[in-house]
Design a protein around this motif. Structure first.
Motif, mmCIF file in Angstrom:
data_model
loop_
_atom_site.group_PDB
_atom_site.id
_atom_site.type_symbol
_atom_site.label_atom_id
_atom_site.label_comp_id
_atom_site.label_asym_id
_atom_site.label_seq_id
_atom_site.Cartn_x
_atom_site.Cartn_y
_atom_site.Cartn_z
ATOM 1 N N ALA A 118 -42.043 33.008 51.150
ATOM 2 C CA ALA A 118 -41.721 34.030 50.149
ATOM 3 C C ALA A 118 -42.442 35.332 50.463
ATOM 4 N N ALA A 119 -43.709 35.246 50.840
ATOM 5 C CA ALA A 119 -44.460 36.456 51.197
ATOM 6 C C ALA A 119 -43.817 37.156 52.391
ATOM 7 N N ALA A 120 -43.409 36.393 53.393
ATOM 8 C CA ALA A 120 -42.753 36.988 54.556
ATOM 9 C C ALA A 120 -41.412 37.613 54.167
ATOM 10 N N LEU A 121 -40.689 36.964 53.272
ATOM 11 C CA LEU A 121 -39.400 37.499 52.829
ATOM 12 C C LEU A 121 -39.582 38.830 52.113
ATOM 13 N N PHE A 122 -40.583 38.920 51.239
ATOM 14 C CA PHE A 122 -40.807 40.157 50.498
ATOM 15 C C PHE A 122 -41.358 41.256 51.407
ATOM 16 N N THR A 123 -42.090 40.883 52.432
ATOM 17 C CA THR A 123 -42.640 41.873 53.360
ATOM 18 C C THR A 123 -41.567 42.416 54.296
ATOM 19 N N HIS A 124 -40.772 41.514 54.877
ATOM 20 C CA HIS A 124 -39.810 41.915 55.907
ATOM 21 C C HIS A 124 -38.383 42.076 55.400
ATOM 22 N N ARG A 125 -38.124 41.695 54.161
ATOM 23 C CA ARG A 125 -36.807 41.782 53.514
ATOM 24 C C ARG A 125 -35.792 40.781 54.081
ATOM 25 N N SER A 126 -36.074 40.170 55.229
ATOM 26 C CA SER A 126 -35.164 39.220 55.843
ATOM 27 C C SER A 126 -35.959 38.360 56.822
ATOM 28 N N ILE A 127 -35.750 37.030 56.779
ATOM 29 C CA ILE A 127 -36.435 36.152 57.717
ATOM 30 C C ILE A 127 -35.455 35.116 58.248
ATOM 31 N N LYS A 128 -35.740 34.610 59.445
ATOM 32 C CA LYS A 128 -34.913 33.578 60.054
ATOM 33 C C LYS A 128 -35.701 32.280 60.016
ATOM 34 N N THR A 129 -35.119 31.251 59.439
ATOM 35 C CA THR A 129 -35.772 29.957 59.303
ATOM 36 C C THR A 129 -34.711 28.865 59.319
ATOM 37 N N THR A 130 -35.116 27.631 59.124
ATOM 38 C CA THR A 130 -34.128 26.562 59.097
ATOM 39 C C THR A 130 -33.346 26.609 57.785
ATOM 40 N N GLU A 131 -32.160 26.043 57.794
ATOM 41 C CA GLU A 131 -31.325 26.043 56.590
ATOM 42 C C GLU A 131 -32.031 25.364 55.424
ATOM 43 N N THR A 132 -32.689 24.239 55.706
ATOM 44 C CA THR A 132 -33.356 23.486 54.646
ATOM 45 C C THR A 132 -34.445 24.315 53.988
ATOM 46 N N LYS A 133 -35.259 24.985 54.806
ATOM 47 C CA LYS A 133 -36.329 25.817 54.245
ATOM 48 C C LYS A 133 -35.743 26.989 53.467
ATOM 49 N N ALA A 134 -34.672 27.580 53.968
ATOM 50 C CA ALA A 134 -34.047 28.705 53.270
ATOM 51 C C ALA A 134 -33.505 28.269 51.912
ATOM 52 N N LYS A 135 -32.882 27.079 51.884
ATOM 53 C CA LYS A 135 -32.336 26.595 50.617
ATOM 54 C C LYS A 135 -33.442 26.246 49.628
ATOM 55 N N ARG A 136 -34.579 25.776 50.113
ATOM 56 C CA ARG A 136 -35.694 25.455 49.235
ATOM 57 C C ARG A 136 -36.426 26.719 48.797
ATOM 58 N N LEU A 137 -36.385 27.776 49.616
ATOM 59 C CA LEU A 137 -37.067 29.034 49.299
ATOM 60 C C LEU A 137 -36.325 29.836 48.243
#
Length: 186
Positions: free
Chosen positions: A25-44
């Motif tokens: 979440a911190a990385a998402l708010f800092t960079h506005r966009s992040i690349k991760t696995t589908e499972t982590k994205a759905k849980r985030l």
């Protein structure tokens, strides 16, 4: 933070999952966009949307609740001062997940999760409502009524200043609490 789901956790126990999602979440708010696995994205997604909703409230209690999850003051400040005003008109759906294929090394399905910061465009009204509005009589305002409608009330300007003052006071309180904690530890 939502209650951990039953079944396998992301990379370990519930505490590790909570920290992992907080860092995402911190990385998402800092960079506005992040690349991760589908499972982590759905849980985030639910966590990030809940934190943005708190940021839209903007009061001291909301700031402290977000700070208890993320823990990084700079990220919380960015969330409350930059991201929250951009999504103020949006009623949810602050994130977007886009699948981008599989990772080369382990063939894990990857996704990009990003913040939706575009302004909201209101949906077009249905034709039934337009027909009803067209048949209604049109009442024109006089110039004096238009000026009264455009001029803001005195209380509204004071409320806006008060909210800004409360946010500044909240940050000052947090800084004082940290200073006291540091002196107690010595």
């Amino acid at each position: 933070m939502p209650k951990p789901t039953k079944g396998p956790r992301l990379g370990g126990g519930p505490a590790h999952e909570r920290l992992l999602l907080a860092n995402l979440a911190a990385a998402l708010f800092t960079h506005r966009s992040i690349k991760t696995t589908e499972t982590k994205a759905k849980r985030l997604r639910p966590l990030a949307e809940r934190l943005i909703t708190f940021a839209k409230r903007g009061d001291l209690h909301a700031r402290r609740r977000v700070l208890s999850v993320i823990g990084d003051r700079e990220v919380v400040h960015v969330l409350f001062t930059e991201i929250a005003p951009l999504v103020a008109d949006r009623e949810g759906g602050y994130t977007r997940i886009t699948k981008v294929g599989n990772r080369k090394g382990d063939n894990a399905p990857m996704a990009v999760i990003e913040l939706v910061l575009e302004p909201v465009t209101p949906k077009a009204k249905s034709s039934k409502k337009k027909d009803a509005a067209a048949s209604a009589p049109v009442v024109e305002e006089t110039p004096a009524e238009e000026e009264a409608a455009e001029a803001p009330a005195e209380g509204e300007a004071a409320d806006g200043e008060t909210a800004a003052d409360q946010a500044a006071a909240g940050e000052a309180e947090i800084a004082e609490a940290d200073a006291e904690k540091a002196t107690e530890e010595k």
